[in-house]
Scaffold this motif. Structure first.
Motif, mmCIF file in Angstrom:
data_model
loop_
_atom_site.group_PDB
_atom_site.id
_atom_site.type_symbol
_atom_site.label_atom_id
_atom_site.label_comp_id
_atom_site.label_asym_id
_atom_site.label_seq_id
_atom_site.Cartn_x
_atom_site.Cartn_y
_atom_site.Cartn_z
ATOM 1 N N PRO A 30 -2.075 -0.878 -10.179
ATOM 2 C CA PRO A 30 -2.978 -1.307 -11.251
ATOM 3 C C PRO A 30 -4.377 -1.581 -10.696
ATOM 4 N N GLU A 31 -5.338 -1.691 -11.604
ATOM 5 C CA GLU A 31 -6.701 -1.988 -11.182
ATOM 6 C C GLU A 31 -6.737 -3.309 -10.425
ATOM 7 N N THR A 32 -7.659 -3.398 -9.482
ATOM 8 C CA THR A 32 -7.813 -4.610 -8.689
ATOM 9 C C THR A 32 -8.226 -5.766 -9.588
ATOM 10 N N LYS A 33 -7.554 -6.883 -9.388
ATOM 11 C CA LYS A 33 -7.821 -8.089 -10.179
ATOM 12 C C LYS A 33 -8.844 -8.968 -9.460
ATOM 13 N N LYS A 62 -2.686 -1.519 -0.205
ATOM 14 C CA LYS A 62 -2.656 -2.096 -1.561
ATOM 15 C C LYS A 62 -1.402 -1.629 -2.298
ATOM 16 N N SER A 137 -1.851 -7.884 -3.190
ATOM 17 C CA SER A 137 -1.448 -7.654 -4.572
ATOM 18 C C SER A 137 -1.063 -8.999 -5.176
#
Length: 155
Positions: A30-33, A62, A137
């Motif tokens: 998923p997109e980086t938070k 990642k 993550s």
């Protein structure tokens, strides 16, 4: 109460290792938070404050971290299960010479999880270790609690 996992390693039967390898390779990340970016910045700022070189992020780390965080969320456990599979994967696919990881659960901010890792000798040793790359993550479970996997490698 937030609980941090103590660095420990688990071994799995070879067939489970093969399944874990396949899972790592098939994961879409998923997109980086924001919390993940903050964790990486806090770790690098800590390293810089000690005169250590900052670490670079790497997408394969990642994705490997995400596969484990997703596993912990699914099983509702904090563990280093299949660590050797992740380590061997990063050694073969990313050219890592050494691999280590920190995991945690239940912290609500980047500051709180990094602070907890720095208060634990084994986790602090990873953060301050002789590594060149890292990534993290962070995923929430159905109860809105965070799980974290932070992997470090040296190339």
């Amino acid at each position: 109460m937030a609980v941090i996992a103590v660095l420990s390693y688990s071994c799995a039967p070879e067939s489970m290792d093969d399944q874990a390898d396949a899972l790592i390779e098939s994961v879409s990340v998923p997109e980086t938070k924001t919390i993940e970016v903050q964790i990486l910045e806090l770790i690098n700022n800590h390293r810089l404050s000690l005169g250590l070189a900052p670490l670079e992020s790497m997408m394969i780390i990642k994705s490997t971290a995400f596969s484990h965080t997703d596993y912990m969320v699914d099983t509702q456990t904090v563990s280093h299960a299949n660590f050797f599979t992740r380590s061997n994967y990063l050694k073969s696919k990313a050219g890592a010479k050494s691999v280590s990881e920190n995991v945690a659960y239940g912290y609500s901010s980047a500051e709180s999880v990094v602070g907890a890792w720095l208060r634990s000798e084994s986790h602090k040793n990873n953060i301050e270790g002789d590594f060149t790359y890292f990534d993290v993550s962070a995923e929430k479970d159905i109860n809105d609690k965070w799980y974290f996997t932070n992997i470090f490698i040296k190339k």
